[in-house]
Design an enzyme around this catalytic site. Sequence first.
Site, PDB file in Angstrom:
ATOM      1  N   TYR A 115     -19.153  -7.441  -5.950  1.00 38.79           N
ATOM      2  CA  TYR A 115     -18.172  -7.970  -4.991  1.00 38.79           C
ATOM      3  C   TYR A 115     -18.384  -9.193  -4.788  1.00 38.79           C
ATOM      4  O   TYR A 115     -17.211  -9.945  -4.599  1.00 38.79           O
ATOM      5  CB  TYR A 115     -18.059  -7.000  -3.621  1.00 38.79           C
ATOM      6  N   ARG A 152     -15.773 -10.838  -7.342  1.00 38.27           N
ATOM      7  CA  ARG A 152     -14.721 -10.598  -6.863  1.00 38.27           C
ATOM      8  C   ARG A 152     -14.393 -11.540  -5.839  1.00 38.27           C
ATOM      9  O   ARG A 152     -13.092 -12.364  -5.983  1.00 38.27           O
ATOM     10  CB  ARG A 152     -14.514  -9.040  -6.152  1.00 38.27           C
ATOM     11  N   GLN A 159      -3.253  -2.409   0.467  1.00 38.79           N
ATOM     12  CA  GLN A 159      -4.501  -1.655  -0.080  1.00 38.79           C
ATOM     13  C   GLN A 159      -5.353  -2.620  -0.549  1.00 38.79           C
ATOM     14  O   GLN A 159      -6.522  -2.500  -0.997  1.00 38.79           O
ATOM     15  CB  GLN A 159      -3.879  -0.451  -0.996  1.00 38.79           C
ATOM     16  N   ASN A 160      -4.782  -3.905  -0.795  1.00 36.23           N
ATOM     17  CA  ASN A 160      -5.632  -5.003  -1.318  1.00 36.23           C
ATOM     18  C   ASN A 160      -6.855  -5.569  -0.538  1.00 36.23           C
ATOM     19  O   ASN A 160      -6.615  -5.938   0.516  1.00 36.23           O
ATOM     20  CB  ASN A 160      -4.875  -6.152  -2.066  1.00 36.23           C
ATOM     21  N   HIS A 164      -7.855  -0.948   3.291  1.00 33.94           N
ATOM     22  CA  HIS A 164      -9.211  -0.847   2.336  1.00 33.94           C
ATOM     23  C   HIS A 164     -10.075  -1.981   2.493  1.00 33.94           C
ATOM     24  O   HIS A 164     -11.030  -2.186   1.770  1.00 33.94           O
ATOM     25  CB  HIS A 164      -8.748  -0.815   1.007  1.00 33.94           C
ATOM     26  N   CYS A 175     -21.784  -5.052   8.886  1.00 31.52           N
ATOM     27  CA  CYS A 175     -23.027  -4.999   9.269  1.00 31.52           C
ATOM     28  C   CYS A 175     -23.558  -3.568   9.286  1.00 31.52           C
ATOM     29  O   CYS A 175     -23.067  -2.816  10.123  1.00 31.52           O
ATOM     30  CB  CYS A 175     -23.467  -5.857  10.433  1.00 31.52           C
ATOM     31  N   CYS A 186     -26.665 -11.249   9.727  1.00 35.02           N
ATOM     32  CA  CYS A 186     -25.422 -11.009  10.383  1.00 35.02           C
ATOM     33  C   CYS A 186     -25.334 -11.902  11.634  1.00 35.02           C
ATOM     34  O   CYS A 186     -26.002 -12.159  12.296  1.00 35.02           O
ATOM     35  CB  CYS A 186     -25.572  -9.640  11.042  1.00 35.02           C
ATOM     36  N   THR A 236       1.990  -0.429  -6.404  1.00 36.42           N
ATOM     37  CA  THR A 236       0.921   0.572  -6.150  1.00 36.42           C
ATOM     38  C   THR A 236       1.204   1.780  -7.146  1.00 36.42           C
ATOM     39  O   THR A 236       2.267   2.035  -7.173  1.00 36.42           O
ATOM     40  CB  THR A 236       0.791   0.658  -4.687  1.00 36.42           C
ATOM     41  N   ALA A 278       6.805  -7.926  -9.670  1.00 34.76           N
ATOM     42  CA  ALA A 278       6.832  -8.008  -8.219  1.00 34.76           C
ATOM     43  C   ALA A 278       7.429  -9.503  -7.795  1.00 34.76           C
ATOM     44  O   ALA A 278       7.957  -9.623  -6.852  1.00 34.76           O
ATOM     45  CB  ALA A 278       5.329  -7.764  -7.742  1.00 34.76           C
TER      46      ALA A 278
HETATM   47  P1  OAD Z   1      -3.495   0.499  -9.406  1.00 35.58           P
HETATM   48  O1  OAD Z   1      -4.283  -0.453 -10.263  1.00 35.58           O
HETATM   49  O2  OAD Z   1      -3.592   1.883  -9.318  1.00 35.58           O
HETATM   50  O3  OAD Z   1      -1.823   0.402  -9.633  1.00 35.58           O
HETATM   51  C1  OAD Z   1      -1.252  -1.043  -9.878  1.00 35.58           C
HETATM   52  C2  OAD Z   1       0.155  -0.495  -9.849  1.00 35.58           C
HETATM   53  O4  OAD Z   1       0.943  -1.817  -9.794  1.00 35.58           O
HETATM   54  C3  OAD Z   1       0.670   0.061 -10.974  1.00 35.58           C
HETATM   55  O5  OAD Z   1       1.617   1.120 -10.602  1.00 35.58           O
HETATM   56  C4  OAD Z   1       1.368  -0.990 -12.037  1.00 35.58           C
HETATM   57  O6  OAD Z   1       2.408  -0.354 -12.634  1.00 35.58           O
HETATM   58  C5  OAD Z   1       2.018  -1.976 -10.889  1.00 35.58           C
HETATM   59  N1  OAD Z   1       2.048  -3.563 -11.543  1.00 35.58           N
HETATM   60  C6  OAD Z   1       1.312  -3.942 -12.406  1.00 35.58           C
HETATM   61  N2  OAD Z   1       1.565  -5.322 -12.402  1.00 35.58           N
HETATM   62  C7  OAD Z   1       2.650  -5.462 -11.609  1.00 35.58           C
HETATM   63  C8  OAD Z   1       3.610  -6.551 -11.210  1.00 35.58           C
HETATM   64  N3  OAD Z   1       3.495  -7.665 -11.779  1.00 35.58           N
HETATM   65  N4  OAD Z   1       4.620  -6.204 -10.476  1.00 35.58           N
HETATM   66  C9  OAD Z   1       4.561  -4.985  -9.752  1.00 35.58           C
HETATM   67  N5  OAD Z   1       3.963  -3.945 -10.121  1.00 35.58           N
HETATM   68  C10 OAD Z   1       3.018  -4.159 -10.895  1.00 35.58           C
HETATM   69  O7  OAD Z   1      -3.729  -0.393  -7.877  1.00 35.58           O
HETATM   70  P2  OAD Z   1      -3.301   0.370  -6.327  1.00 35.58           P
HETATM   71  O8  OAD Z   1      -2.447   1.301  -6.509  1.00 35.58           O
HETATM   72  O9  OAD Z   1      -3.364  -0.872  -5.362  1.00 35.58           O
HETATM   73  O10 OAD Z   1      -9.057   1.339  -3.577  1.00 35.58           O
HETATM   74  O11 OAD Z   1      -4.892   1.032  -6.170  1.00 35.58           O
HETATM   75  C11 OAD Z   1      -5.176   1.869  -4.891  1.00 35.58           C
HETATM   76  C12 OAD Z   1      -6.516   1.947  -4.551  1.00 35.58           C
HETATM   77  O12 OAD Z   1      -7.345   2.288  -5.764  1.00 35.58           O
HETATM   78  C13 OAD Z   1      -6.964   0.329  -4.264  1.00 35.58           C
HETATM   79  O13 OAD Z   1      -6.845  -0.181  -3.078  1.00 35.58           O
HETATM   80  C14 OAD Z   1      -8.576   0.595  -4.516  1.00 35.58           C
HETATM   81  C15 OAD Z   1      -8.522   1.483  -6.042  1.00 35.58           C
HETATM   82  O14 OAD Z   1      -9.534   2.375  -5.957  1.00 35.58           O
HETATM   83  C16 OAD Z   1     -10.611   1.176  -3.172  1.00 35.58           C
HETATM   84  O15 OAD Z   1     -10.883   0.316  -3.532  1.00 35.58           O
HETATM   85  C17 OAD Z   1     -10.468   1.803  -1.695  1.00 35.58           C
END
Ligand code: OAD
Length: 234
Positions: A56, A59, A91-92, A109, A117, A136, A177, A220
């Site tokens: 992290y 990141r 979720q980002n 998330h 902490c 902290c 997503t 997007a």
């Molecule tokens: P994913 O990586 O699972 O999905 C990303 C989605 O974005 C996919 O459906 C892609 O097709 C789409 N995508 C990629 N590039 C794109 C673009 N330029 N424009 C539009 N769409 C695009 O990511 P999340 O769904 O965000 O959780 O993942 C959900 C959660 O899983 C995250 O928040 C994280 C992870 O584990 C935690 O860390 C708790």
Amino acid sequence: MSGFNNIVILTGAGISAESGLNTFRASDGLWENHRVEDICTPEALAANRELVLDFYDQRRAALRTVEPNAGHLALARLDREWRGELLIVTQNVDDLHERAGATRLLHMHGELMSALCEECGGRVPFGGAMLDGTVCGQCGAEDRLRPDVVFFGEMPYGMERIEAALAEADLFVSIGTSGAVYPAAGFVQMARHAEIETLELNLERSAGSGWFDETRLGKASQLVPLWVERMLDI
Ligand code: OAD
């Protein structure tokens, strides 16, 4: 598109992809060369703290090299100019929505730029590297800060507020997503249950695509500005 008053938007990694941040479920199934389960769990933090903190830290450092893209900027404009209710649930863990100017924002998330902490439970702003040692800002405990991100098995932030917003909304829009991770993946079903309109903007059909009234496929950076212009009647 007018006629709507109250919008809930859900964003995922896809909206930040064109800023240069990798999505989670790329074709190799790995996130930055790691299996998500090896990094994003309380068990991983307990068993391999340095690896998880370092991951992290990297990141967080990477955030300094990227900028919001046209998708984030369009949502920030909607946030500024939309006179009705609006909640952007992301979720980002990146900070690109707020750097674009969005304020009606909820990080379900957690956030890379925040630390949690383990001593006092406080959430404190954090921009450095945890491996360099932490104190902290609330209780003064040393080396008890962890990333303020929701690991698998932990409760997402703001669920009550999100559920209340969905119950009041008349439009639910899901952007970038995969619909693979609950509870966010279930918001579209909650929206359908509340009989509100649902729209998906994504590069490809998500796991829950069939639940949406309409799906628009594309990037997007292109789809979101077009949709926002329609919403604002520009
Ligand atoms: P994913 O990586 O699972 O999905 C990303 C989605 O974005 C996919 O459906 C892609 O097709 C789409 N995508 C990629 N590039 C794109 C673009 N330029 N424009 C539009 N769409 C695009 O990511 P999340 O769904 O965000 O959780 O993942 C959900 C959660 O899983 C995250 O928040 C994280 C992870 O584990 C935690 O860390 C708790």
